[in-house]
Scaffold this motif. Structure first.
Motif, PDB file in Angstrom:
ATOM      1  N   ALA A  56       5.022  36.809  11.674  1.00 27.79           N
ATOM      2  CA  ALA A  56       6.206  36.216  12.305  1.00 27.79           C
ATOM      3  C   ALA A  56       5.900  36.034  13.785  1.00 27.79           C
ATOM      4  O   ALA A  56       5.585  36.999  14.473  1.00 27.79           O
ATOM      5  CB  ALA A  56       7.409  37.137  12.117  1.00 27.79           C
ATOM      6  N   GLU A  61      13.049  34.762  14.555  1.00 26.86           N
ATOM      7  CA  GLU A  61      12.648  35.310  13.248  1.00 26.86           C
ATOM      8  C   GLU A  61      12.244  36.779  13.391  1.00 26.86           C
ATOM      9  O   GLU A  61      12.573  37.609  12.533  1.00 26.86           O
ATOM     10  CB  GLU A  61      11.497  34.503  12.650  1.00 26.86           C
ATOM     11  CG  GLU A  61      11.881  33.101  12.196  1.00 26.86           C
ATOM     12  CD  GLU A  61      12.076  32.114  13.334  1.00 26.86           C
ATOM     13  OE1 GLU A  61      11.608  32.396  14.464  1.00 26.86           O
ATOM     14  OE2 GLU A  61      12.703  31.048  13.106  1.00 26.86           O
ATOM     15  N   GLN A  64      15.371  38.824  13.615  1.00 21.38           N
ATOM     16  CA  GLN A  64      16.047  38.914  12.307  1.00 21.38           C
ATOM     17  C   GLN A  64      15.345  39.928  11.391  1.00 21.38           C
ATOM     18  O   GLN A  64      15.994  40.738  10.731  1.00 21.38           O
ATOM     19  CB  GLN A  64      16.080  37.525  11.652  1.00 21.38           C
ATOM     20  CG  GLN A  64      16.893  37.536  10.370  1.00 21.38           C
ATOM     21  CD  GLN A  64      17.059  36.158   9.750  1.00 21.38           C
ATOM     22  OE1 GLN A  64      16.955  35.126  10.427  1.00 21.38           O
ATOM     23  NE2 GLN A  64      17.313  36.127   8.443  1.00 21.38           N
ATOM     24  N   VAL A 298      14.145  33.571   5.366  1.00 22.03           N
ATOM     25  CA  VAL A 298      14.295  33.566   6.827  1.00 22.03           C
ATOM     26  C   VAL A 298      13.887  32.179   7.319  1.00 22.03           C
ATOM     27  O   VAL A 298      12.787  31.712   6.996  1.00 22.03           O
ATOM     28  CB  VAL A 298      13.401  34.633   7.511  1.00 22.03           C
ATOM     29  CG1 VAL A 298      13.608  34.627   9.020  1.00 22.03           C
ATOM     30  CG2 VAL A 298      13.628  36.018   6.932  1.00 22.03           C
ATOM     31  N   SER A 299      14.752  31.551   8.078  1.00 21.25           N
ATOM     32  CA  SER A 299      14.504  30.203   8.628  1.00 21.25           C
ATOM     33  C   SER A 299      13.956  29.252   7.567  1.00 21.25           C
ATOM     34  O   SER A 299      12.957  28.543   7.803  1.00 21.25           O
ATOM     35  CB  SER A 299      13.533  30.284   9.820  1.00 21.25           C
ATOM     36  OG  SER A 299      14.098  31.038  10.847  1.00 21.25           O
TER      37      SER A 299
END
Ligand code: HEM
Length: 405
Positions: A56, A61, A64, A298-299
């Motif tokens: 990441a 991100e 998160q 995620v995203s």
């Protein structure tokens, strides 16, 4: 340089020799972020997953993931678990991880830290005394020795004479050239701490962290001896190299930017903000793994249980979406919600201590050798293709003055 940023971004390998150049590594991160919030590596630098890991690299991100321990567990993969020597606060999830923190937290309280300030000043002065009369010295010596001396003497309860050996073992364990070198150093550090904790069993209790771990009870049970040793080892590892490398970076930055050095002397109130910026900019930690525990998105990207995710704090801290002019070190940066100390349930336990050591380390040098600059006839040494990155030598010259004692 053997590869372009684009090539390195396809399969990130932090230990690659090209990354001995700090700016180049950040060029690679910039390409990785441009490609999307998640990159890949088939060479995770901590025991992780033979199939490689996601990395990441975007700020949003990373935040998160760090805040979602139910999907992104700190428990290692089975391959990583094989290498663990005990139940560590950093590889546990709540609720047990929170109980471990409760045991250690009082040792890092703001009040305790405040009381330590004069002691840290004295220890830093002692290190500066070793070269203050010469008008020349190496500030990496202060950066690399001060955090260990302070932590061993005032918190952990280990002899200060052990600091050089523990720094050396930690350094080889994290940054040794081969896997074999690194494993041997881990073993050496474990044995050293095992012996130190064993010796304490027959001694009257003292007010330090080894005793707190020995006496601690979680859910009505004392910690296993191996867990005491492993957590002491984590503290040694977490507390020495991180602060030392960030502080070495700051000394180098100020020795090569005299106008910035003079500004900090003229405006000492800037120091706390400057320390935060150095921690954001220096990038002490480039990644710590998480294991995906449940299906999660995620995203727009899907992750499945068992996959590994490396959270790259250093890349997140250079994300332009969060930090305008991210590749500049701006000592009075105002909005600075950096991830240098992580976020979420595992946020750094020692951040108050690190900030204090860092601030006092800068304050004492700026006060006692206000005109220091990089020695014109010598080279600073940066050690980069490794997990912790910083300067191993910052040779400086300055107007000589008297020792403090
Ligand atoms: C500039 C110096 C430092 C930096 C940049 C730093 C950075 C970090 C980061 C990013 C984490 C989060 C790890 C994760 O997300 O899993 C962390 C956790 C931790 N840090 Fe630090 N650290 C520093 C200094 C220290 C010091 C001085 C100590 C103690 C002596 C310390 C002890 C710990 C511990 C015990 C944890 C684990 C906390 C948990 O898992 O709940 N750190 N640190």
């Amino acid at each position: 340089m053997t590869g372009t940023p684009e090539k390195h971004a396809e399969n990130w390998d932090l230990r690659h020799a090209d990354f001995n150049d700090n700016d180049f590594l950040y060029d690679v991160y910039s390409v990785m972020r441009g490609n999307g919030p998640f990159a890949r590596t088939d060479k995770p630098f901590l025991p992780s997953n033979p199939e490689g890991a996601w990395v990441a690299v975007g700020y949003a991100e990373c935040v998160q993931i760090l805040q979602d321990w139910e999907h992104f567990s700190s428990n290692p993969t089975p391959e990583g678990a094989e290498r663990l020597t005990g139940d560590l606060v950093i590889t546990l999830d709540p609720p047990r991880q929170q109980k471990f923190r409760k045991v250690l937290n009082p040792y890092f309280s703001p009040a305790r830290m405040k009381a330590l300030r004069p002691e840290i000043g004295t220890e830093t002065d002692r290190l500066i005394d070793e070269f203050i009369e010469d008008g020349a010295g190496d500030l990496a010596e202060v950066a690399w020795r001060q955090p260990g001396i302070v932590f061993f003497k005032f918190l952990l309860g280990m002899p200060v004479d052990d600091v050089p050996l523990c720094v050396e073992l930690t350094d080889t364990a994290l940054n040794g050239a081969t896997e074999q070198d690194r494993m041997t150093a881990w073993g050496g550090l474990y044995r050293h701490l095992h012996d130190a904790v064993t010796a304490r069993l027959d001694q009257p209790p003292r007010d330090d962290m080894i005793d707190v771990l020995l006496a601690a009870e979680i859910d009505g049970e004392k910690l296993a001896f191996g867990d005491v040793v492993s957590n002491a080892m984590l503290l040694v590892q977490a507390g020495l190299e991180t602060t030392a490398s960030a502080m070495s970076f700051a000394y180098h930055y100020l020795a090569t930017n005299p106008a910035e050095r003079d500004r900090l002397i003229a405006e000492p109130d800037l120091l706390p903000r400057a320390v935060e910026e150095f921690i954001r900019f220096a990038g002490s930690i480039h990644g710590i793994p998480r294991t995906v525990a449940k299906d999660v998105e995620v995203s727009g990207c899907q992750f499945a249980p068992g996959e590994s995710m490396i959270v790259n704090y250093a890349s997140a801290n250079r994300d332009e979406q969060q930090f305008p002019d991210a590749d500049r070190c701006i000592l009075d940066r105002r909005e600075n919600r950096h991830l240098g100390f992580g976020a979420g349930v595992h946020r750094c336990l020692g951040s108050n201590l690190a900030r204090l050591e860092f601030q006092v380390g800068l304050e004492r040098v700026l006060t006692r050798m206000p005109d220091f600059i990089l020695a014109p006839d010598r080279q600073a040494k940066f050690h980069g293709n490794s997990v912790t990155r910083g300067f191993r030598s910052v040779p400086v010259v300055f107007t000589a003055s008297e020792r403090s004692r």
